[in-house]
Design an enzyme around this catalytic site. Sequence first.
Site, PDB file in Angstrom:
ATOM      1  N   HIS A   1      27.883 -82.062  49.582  1.00  0.00           N
ATOM      2  CA  HIS A   1      27.607 -82.474  50.966  1.00  0.00           C
ATOM      3  C   HIS A   1      27.727 -81.253  51.869  1.00  0.00           C
ATOM      4  O   HIS A   1      28.242 -80.214  51.453  1.00  0.00           O
ATOM      5  CB  HIS A   1      28.543 -83.599  51.408  1.00  0.00           C
ATOM      6  CG  HIS A   1      29.983 -83.191  51.487  1.00  0.00           C
ATOM      7  ND1 HIS A   1      30.742 -82.885  50.373  1.00  0.00           N
ATOM      8  CD2 HIS A   1      30.809 -83.021  52.550  1.00  0.00           C
ATOM      9  CE1 HIS A   1      31.963 -82.564  50.747  1.00  0.00           C
ATOM     10  NE2 HIS A   1      32.034 -82.618  52.066  1.00  0.00           N
TER      11      HIS A   1
ATOM     12  N   ASP B   1      33.324 -76.473  54.321  1.00  0.00           N
ATOM     13  CA  ASP B   1      34.168 -75.984  53.219  1.00  0.00           C
ATOM     14  C   ASP B   1      33.519 -76.137  51.845  1.00  0.00           C
ATOM     15  O   ASP B   1      34.126 -75.780  50.839  1.00  0.00           O
ATOM     16  CB  ASP B   1      35.550 -76.667  53.261  1.00  0.00           C
ATOM     17  CG  ASP B   1      35.466 -78.198  53.245  1.00  0.00           C
ATOM     18  OD1 ASP B   1      34.581 -78.754  53.933  1.00  0.00           O
ATOM     19  OD2 ASP B   1      36.265 -78.828  52.546  1.00  0.00           O
ATOM     20  N   HIS B   2      32.286 -76.638  51.797  1.00  0.00           N
ATOM     21  CA  HIS B   2      31.608 -76.793  50.503  1.00  0.00           C
ATOM     22  C   HIS B   2      30.367 -75.911  50.366  1.00  0.00           C
ATOM     23  O   HIS B   2      29.752 -75.881  49.310  1.00  0.00           O
ATOM     24  CB  HIS B   2      31.235 -78.271  50.291  1.00  0.00           C
ATOM     25  CG  HIS B   2      32.437 -79.146  50.137  1.00  0.00           C
ATOM     26  ND1 HIS B   2      32.799 -79.706  48.934  1.00  0.00           N
ATOM     27  CD2 HIS B   2      33.407 -79.506  51.021  1.00  0.00           C
ATOM     28  CE1 HIS B   2      33.925 -80.394  49.094  1.00  0.00           C
ATOM     29  NE2 HIS B   2      34.315 -80.295  50.358  1.00  0.00           N
TER      30      HIS B   2
ATOM     31  N   HIS C   1      31.370 -90.653  51.878  1.00  0.00           N
ATOM     32  CA  HIS C   1      32.123 -89.659  52.662  1.00  0.00           C
ATOM     33  C   HIS C   1      31.707 -89.642  54.139  1.00  0.00           C
ATOM     34  O   HIS C   1      32.039 -88.712  54.870  1.00  0.00           O
ATOM     35  CB  HIS C   1      31.949 -88.277  52.020  1.00  0.00           C
ATOM     36  CG  HIS C   1      32.864 -87.231  52.564  1.00  0.00           C
ATOM     37  ND1 HIS C   1      34.229 -87.439  52.704  1.00  0.00           N
ATOM     38  CD2 HIS C   1      32.644 -85.971  53.029  1.00  0.00           C
ATOM     39  CE1 HIS C   1      34.784 -86.346  53.223  1.00  0.00           C
ATOM     40  NE2 HIS C   1      33.848 -85.449  53.433  1.00  0.00           N
TER      41      HIS C   1
ATOM     42  N   HIS D   1      29.527 -80.292  54.531  1.00  0.00           N
ATOM     43  CA  HIS D   1      30.665 -79.866  55.337  1.00  0.00           C
ATOM     44  C   HIS D   1      30.927 -78.386  55.021  1.00  0.00           C
ATOM     45  O   HIS D   1      30.721 -77.941  53.884  1.00  0.00           O
ATOM     46  CB  HIS D   1      31.916 -80.710  55.041  1.00  0.00           C
ATOM     47  CG  HIS D   1      31.938 -82.003  55.816  1.00  0.00           C
ATOM     48  ND1 HIS D   1      32.554 -83.139  55.334  1.00  0.00           N
ATOM     49  CD2 HIS D   1      31.425 -82.334  57.037  1.00  0.00           C
ATOM     50  CE1 HIS D   1      32.419 -84.115  56.238  1.00  0.00           C
ATOM     51  NE2 HIS D   1      31.739 -83.642  57.264  1.00  0.00           N
TER      52      HIS D   1
ATOM     53  N   HIS E   1      40.755 -80.701  45.917  1.00  0.00           N
ATOM     54  CA  HIS E   1      40.576 -80.815  47.373  1.00  0.00           C
ATOM     55  C   HIS E   1      41.923 -81.144  48.024  1.00  0.00           C
ATOM     56  O   HIS E   1      42.059 -82.063  48.852  1.00  0.00           O
ATOM     57  CB  HIS E   1      39.524 -81.885  47.722  1.00  0.00           C
ATOM     58  CG  HIS E   1      38.877 -81.648  49.063  1.00  0.00           C
ATOM     59  ND1 HIS E   1      39.373 -82.186  50.224  1.00  0.00           N
ATOM     60  CD2 HIS E   1      37.814 -80.914  49.431  1.00  0.00           C
ATOM     61  CE1 HIS E   1      38.608 -81.815  51.242  1.00  0.00           C
ATOM     62  NE2 HIS E   1      37.658 -81.022  50.787  1.00  0.00           N
TER      63      HIS E   1
END
Lengths: 305, 305
Positions: A61, A65-66, A138, A63, A266
Amino acid sequence: MLKVTFLGTGGSLPTTNRNPSAIAIQRGGELILFDCGEGTQQQMMRAKTGMMRLTSIFVTHFHADHILGIPGLIQTMAFQGRKEPLVIYGPKKMKEFGSVMLKMGYYNLTFEIDFVELESGMEIDFGEYVVRAIKTDHGIPSIGFALIEKERPGRFNKTMALELGVPEGRMFGRLQRGEAVTMDGNIITPDQVLGPPRPGRKIVYSGDTRPCDGIRNISKGADLLVHDSSLADDMAEWAQESKHTTAGEAAKLALDAGVRKLVLTHISSRYSESTKSLEDCAKNIYSDAIIAEEFMSIEIPLRDE
Amino acid sequence: MLKVTFLGTGGSLPTTNRNPSAIAIQRGGELILFDCGEGTQQQMMRAKTGMMRLTSIFVTHFHADHILGIPGLIQTMAFQGRKEPLVIYGPKKMKEFGSVMLKMGYYNLTFEIDFVELESGMEIDFGEYVVRAIKTDHGIPSIGFALIEKERPGRFNKTMALELGVPEGRMFGRLQRGEAVTMDGNIITPDQVLGPPRPGRKIVYSGDTRPCDGIRNISKGADLLVHDSSLADDMAEWAQESKHTTAGEAAKLALDAGVRKLVLTHISSRYSESTKSLEDCAKNIYSDAIIAEEFMSIEIPLRDE
């Protein structure tokens, strides 16, 4: 070889000890990434996974941090003269990401990049295995991934083959590859000399998500489930609001699905001093649960039943 | 306090020991960044510079290794509830960067960000100091920065003030702030009781560049020059082609400008085993040259002459 290396095990806020999300999967000579948070290229250098055999990045996804490790990794591979194309797979927004990413700066690219949007249930075929996208929960478009090896042919029964009159040599190979052979007018078929097909291995990565049926179902009998476990059970309400999973919820899902190994990842920055509370929640339910650590590496053995 | 902390000292390719470019400048309660390469937010955590007092990021140019830490740092500050606006300054392309950066993913922002394009010679006034942009020579739009403190008033001569009949107390303060005072009909002016104005400090950061007049001129008498020194002198040709500076060239420029301290940075990955060859080139010319290391911190003393 099928090896999973944790390059980033932190939550939305990285810490001094945990990088944003990234997992390297090495299989044979190939390397793929599940997510690619900021700093992944340096984590790959530290873990010595190499870079040039990277064929694909699978993004769960969009976001920060990914995904924020992708442009730097691409620029570094280009500096090193990469020529092979790279494919980056992800949910809705993958193409927009691709179209804006390189506008952030001046890049000197030496290879092609394809940006492919996946919907739940779609599979990418890598020959001996597939990677399947699974819808997760999510709050924004998000998918998890299952790496599923195809069945391997059953064990070759050499004694039986010799008894049937097949001479050692090329005919053995043809039978092992699933072809029938003819001996003095008799047809010998593979099922006469091969055991039952041997199942491949299966690795499931949830990405960030609430516990959900898609991941539970695909995880049935998985060799390894890597699941969101951002918070301990006393933070269940916040897990629900922020669309993450508690350690206890992840353990329950793993137990229901009968996975062989469970790694929790995570990890929220609030557990940077100690992950004991996460561990306690999980082990209460699934006694072998493992809390992911940076550079932890797990080899998944072949199934030979 | 005026403190310079090196958060990223690597070249275009980061290594396991050197992050991409970033320098933190702490002055009083304020924090600014010169460049912000991938991983800067974690480096700030490790160096304990804090984040919330960050007022501005100054970007020298839009190569990946100088900018990719910006979106992650922004997202982390938003997660921490930042409300104060942030200004990001840079050369041409700054506004385009600003318009595409947040399209790469889903962000939850809690504060405003201004993206400001600077041309050579422009100054941002922070009250007690300015940051000036200086054109550099890197093959794409690029600028270096000089942090220049304004002059401070001269030392107050208490003996002289008492001799002139000024009583200790509020009138001392007014004279120190540069105001005239009247004593029994006599006007006492600040120049009668203050020494000559004391010069402020000056820090210059070249960013990536060939040696150039702009940086040489602004560096005259600087307290600290932080200069591109990607390569040793035996790589002079490649430095020229790639628009970087050799250690010897940087040292020569520092010597010409009469800087008080020289730190060499943007160290190519080819020196990851040893920087001795860089050091040798530089020290031959400027004996106190320092090769930047991650987390190196330099405090610049007040000038009291």
